[in-house]
Structure formats: structure tokens, C-alpha cells
Design a protein around this motif. Structure first.
Motif, short mmCIF file in Angstrom:
data_model
loop_
_atom_site.label_atom_id
_atom_site.label_comp_id
_atom_site.label_asym_id
_atom_site.label_seq_id
_atom_site.Cartn_x
_atom_site.Cartn_y
_atom_site.Cartn_z
N ASP A 16 0.81 -1.22 0.00
CA ASP A 16 0.00 0.00 0.00
C ASP A 16 0.85 1.27 0.00
O ASP A 16 0.30 2.37 0.05
N ARG A 48 -6.43 -5.38 -2.86
CA ARG A 48 -6.85 -3.98 -2.84
C ARG A 48 -7.71 -3.67 -4.06
O ARG A 48 -8.76 -3.05 -3.96
N ARG A 49 -7.23 -4.13 -5.21
CA ARG A 49 -8.01 -3.89 -6.42
C ARG A 49 -9.36 -4.60 -6.38
O ARG A 49 -10.37 -4.06 -6.80
N ARG A 52 -11.65 -2.72 -4.10
CA ARG A 52 -12.04 -1.47 -4.71
C ARG A 52 -13.10 -1.68 -5.79
O ARG A 52 -14.10 -0.98 -5.86
N PHE A 98 -1.12 7.34 -0.51
CA PHE A 98 -2.30 7.44 -1.36
C PHE A 98 -3.07 8.71 -1.08
O PHE A 98 -3.60 9.34 -1.96
N GLY A 99 -3.11 9.06 0.18
CA GLY A 99 -3.88 10.23 0.56
C GLY A 99 -3.42 11.46 -0.17
O GLY A 99 -4.22 12.29 -0.57
N SER A 102 -5.00 11.61 -3.62
CA SER A 102 -6.39 11.32 -3.92
C SER A 102 -7.21 12.59 -4.12
O SER A 102 -8.28 12.53 -4.68
N MET A 107 -10.44 8.86 -6.43
CA MET A 107 -10.89 7.50 -6.65
C MET A 107 -10.20 6.78 -7.79
O MET A 107 -10.18 5.57 -7.84
N ALA A 108 -9.71 7.52 -8.72
CA ALA A 108 -9.34 6.86 -9.96
C ALA A 108 -8.15 5.94 -9.79
O ALA A 108 -8.24 4.74 -9.96
N ALA A 110 -5.66 5.63 -7.20
CA ALA A 110 -4.89 5.21 -6.04
C ALA A 110 -5.02 3.74 -5.72
O ALA A 110 -4.03 3.06 -5.54
N ALA A 111 -6.24 3.26 -5.68
CA ALA A 111 -6.38 1.90 -5.23
C ALA A 111 -5.73 0.93 -6.19
O ALA A 111 -5.20 -0.09 -5.79
N SER A 112 -5.77 1.26 -7.44
CA SER A 112 -5.28 0.29 -8.38
C SER A 112 -3.76 0.28 -8.45
O SER A 112 -3.17 -0.63 -8.96
N THR A 203 -3.69 0.23 -13.79
CA THR A 203 -4.08 -0.92 -13.00
C THR A 203 -2.90 -1.54 -12.27
O THR A 203 -3.08 -2.39 -11.41
#
Lengths: 251, 163
Positions: A16, A48-49, A52, A98-99, A102, A107-108, A110-112, A203
Motif C-alpha cells: 500500500d 486492494r483492487r 475497490r 495514497f492520501g 487522492s 478514486m481513480a 490510487a487503489a489500483s 491498474t
């Protein structure tokens, strides 16, 4: 290297991008030395992906009109007549890899993306630099998306923050177009995969350190290969086939 | 004069509602929660400092509002109209990675996680908040966030690997 207990929590934090310098360096080393460790980290990226995607699919679509109306009425009651503050005033909070991003890539991305540091040239400073808005933070910029939509593989595109080169182009079984690409600045590089349905979305990404301006491939290439395999990337599209796929995707 | 937060609030509504659904698992209740939390936020707009993260601030308010609600209601007879929220549309952007089948497996798996794991999963993996921000929202130590999150994600991987 001092002993690092490779607990699930540590591996996950690394996946992460949450580890601080020395621990991240030790983790990167452990990962480079032991494919099993690398596999566990990749699994945390995948989870994580997965999470999400599952959340995105459920309840983001529509806010019921009655709720929207009720909240608008409240806002009117409290702030009526006042000029709303521009959204640009909202700045990201201090900590958190990530914060940080973001707020401008909501949303776009970070998680991926989870940065996976590979190889021995990877130091704390670079981890932080990458985290602090370096190349990893640029992967979802409109300029990168634009280049992904237009450039043929192998062609260098100069962007204000680095040089982008698409390495390869694939179709997935579901028809998505995916492109593996490299974004390189003077001392850091990112290798990533972005896929497109309606818009490009990164991704997968691997951060790397560049020594003396030379791009040095490292163990991260295995990770990339594993990733491409895991998403079922088919044959590499070249020449005409690539151009056609791009034209279709841009339509 | 407190900052005007209306615009940000409206933009955040879908995500607030999703968090509310994770907390209470009932659409009508989630809407009430969001509305109540918005009211509370507007009334306390001066406690938000421009320049800090609005979403994290708002999630904290929403969650506290939920906790208060639980205290009042003693949680009896909490409806679980999950069927309504699991009409899958899929996330086109993530489509390459997930088949529809896997996605619904994951959703089912998430539904079966304890609530304390569901909420960290949402805040970190879907809302992209840092561990620290998540810990602040939930009012727990960062180590607790990490152990809940790791357990939840291990569980997801186990379930989807078996799928």
C-alpha cells in the motif's frame, strides 16, 4: 539487513506504500531476494483492487433524488446566499502515500496502484520522493492519458515531468485495451499498465530508481510479466494491429 | 466566518452514502445517516479547517453520527436489505482484472466480513485514505487498522482463490 518480521501487516503496508524509509528498503530487499515474499505482496495489491472494484460496483452510482434534495436544502439553509468556496481550496492532508494524491485524482488511480519497490538501488529517500508526488503521482494525469491514446509502442513522448514510452499493447479477453508503458524522469522511473474502457485507468505500477540517468531493468520485470499474465494479456499488438486498436478505442 | 462546504458536500454524497451503507447495510437508514451527518457538518462547518482533507473530516462525522444512532437505537432489528444494493453493474475501469463472477464472489465475501473489517476495507481500498487517516476516523490505533485490514484482505484472497 536487520531482521524484518515479514508479517502480513508489513507486507500489506508495503504493497500500500505505507512503509517508511528504512522498513521499505528492507522490504524491497526481502522481496527481491525471495519470490514468495514478492508473491505475497502482489496478493495484497490484488486484494486492494478486488475490494475497490467490489465497492465501486455496489453503491456509488446514484444518490436518490430525495436525499440530494434534502441535503441541498440543508446547505441552502446554512449557507444560503453565500458564494461557495472553490473546490480547488480542498487540499490533501499531510500523511499517506495514497492520501496525497487522492484529492486531485479522486478514486481513480490510487487503489489500483501500489508501488512495489524492487531491487537494491531503492532507498528511503527515493521511496519518499516517489510518494511525495513524483512520477507515480503522474500516472493518471491527462497528459499521460493523452499519450497513451496516441502513441505507438516504442515512440518516446516528452512530457513536462518525464519521458513516456509505450512498451507494448494488448487486448484482454473482455475487449479492453491495455498498454504497458514506462514513464521516466532523471532519477526515477515508473513502469505501469493502464487499461481503457471509457477512459484510461492505471491498474498496476512499479516504481524504480534510475542510476546515473541510465534506466536499469531490475527484478521488477518479473513482476510486470506476472501481472500481465494474471490479467490475461493476449498477444502483443504491433504495427497495423496496434494502430487499429488505438483508433477503435479512441472512437 | 466558517468556510462554505456545501459544494464539497454535494460532490461527496455518493461516497458518503456508500460508507453509510457499509456501516448500516440498509438503504433507507443509510440515507438518513447521510442526511443527519450533512446537517451536523453544516452546523459545525467552522470545525473544518480549509486545507485539510474534507472527505476524511466528513467520514469521521458520518461514523460518529452512526455510533450515536446505535446508542440511541440499541441496534435492535437492523434491517438488512442487502439484496437491493447488490445489483451489480461492474466497474468498467477495473474490468480487465475481474470477471463478473469473481466480482460477485468478492462482494459476497465483503458482505460476510465483520463490520469492523468492512469499514477499514472501504476506507483504505476504495476511499484511498491512508492508514493514519483511517485510524483517526475510526478512533483506533493504526496497528488495529492494519490487523483488521490484513485479515479482511487475506480472507478475500482465500475466497476468491477458491472461487
Amino acid at each position: 539487513m536487520s531482521q524484518l518480521h515479514l508479517s502480513d501487516e508489513i507486507l500489506m503496508a508495503f504493497a500500500d506504500g505505507e512503509l517508511d524509509g528504512p522498513t521499505a528498503t528492507a522490504m524491497a530487499k526481502a522481496m527481491a531476494e525471495d519470490p514468495l515474499v514478492a508473491k505475497r505482496v502482489v496478493e495484497f495489491q490484488q486484494s486492494r483492487r478486488l475490494a475497490r472494484s467490489a465497492f465501486s460496483a455496489v453503491s456509488l452510482p446514484d444518490v436518490p433524488p430525495h436525499l440530494r434534495a434534502a441535503v441541498s436544502a440543508q446547505i441552502e439553509a446554512y449557507e444560503g446566499g453565500r458564494k461557495p468556496s472553490p473546490a480547488a481550496d480542498v487540499k490533501p492532508l499531510k500523511s499517506g502515500w495514497f492520501g496525497r494524491r487522492s484529492s486531485f485524482v479522486p478514486m481513480a488511480l490510487a487503489a489500483s496502484i501500489a508501488a512495489v519497490a524492487i531491487g537494491l538501488g531503492y532507498f528511503a529517500g527515493s521511496w519518499e520522493r516517489v510518494g511525495a508526488g513524483g512520477l507515480m503521482a503522474r500516472l493518471e494525469s491527462p497528459m499521460v492519458h493523452n499519450a497513451l491514446s496516441r502513441s505507438a509502442a516504442g515512440q518516446d513522448v516528452e512530457l513536462p515531468f518525464g519521458r513516456l514510452r509505450v512498451i507494448s499493447t494488448y487486448h484482454l479477453a473482455n475487449g479492453s485495451l491495455c498498454r504497458e508503458f514506462r514513464l521516466q524522469a532523471s532519477r526515477e522511473a515508473a513502469e505501469a499498465v493502464a487499461c481503457r474502457r471509457d477512459e484510461w485507468k492505471t491498474t498496476f505500477a512499479v516504481a524504480k530508481v534510475v542510476n546515473d540517468g541510465d534506466y536499469a531493468p531490475s527484478g521488477g520485470d518479473d513482476l510486470m510479466a506476472t501481472y500481465l499474465q494474471s490479467i490475461g494479456a493476449g498477444e502483443v499488438l504491433v504495427g497495423e494491429a496496434e494502430a487499429r486498436a488505438l483508433a477503435e478505442a479512441n472512437r | 466566518m466558517p468556510a462554505a462546504i456545501g459544494q464539497e458536500l454535494v460532490a461527496l454524497l455518493p461516497r458518503l452514502r456508500r460508507f453509510a451503507l457499509v456501516l448500516c447495510r440498509s438503504q433507507p437508514l443509510a440515507d438518513d445517516l447521510v442526511q443527519g451527518a450533512c446537517e451536523r457538518a453544516l452546523a459545525n462547518a467552522d470545525s473544518w479547517s480549509p486545507g485539510t482533507k474534507f472527505d476524511a473530516w466528513m467520514f469521521r462525522i458520518l461514523r460518529n453520527y452512526w455510533i450515536d444512532h446505535l446508542r440511541r437505537m440499541r441496534t435492535e432489528g437492523m434491517a438488512e436489505d442487502l439484496s437491493q444494493q447488490t445489483q451489480l453493474v461492474g466497474d468498467p475501469g477495473e474490468g480487465p482484472i475481474l470477471s463478473r463472477l469473481v466480482l460477485s464472489e468478492v462482494q459476497r465475501a465483503i458482505d460476510h466480513l465483520p463490520q469492523e473489517q468492512r469499514e477499514v476495507l472501504l476506507l483504505v481500498c476504495a476511499e484511498d485514505l491512508s492508514y493514519r487517516e483511517t485510524a483517526e476516523i475510526l478512533g483506533v490505533p493504526i496497528g488495529t487498522v492494519m490487523s483488521r485490514l490484513a485479515r479482511a484482505r487475506k480472507r478475500l484472497m482465500e475466497l476468491t482463490a477458491a472461487a
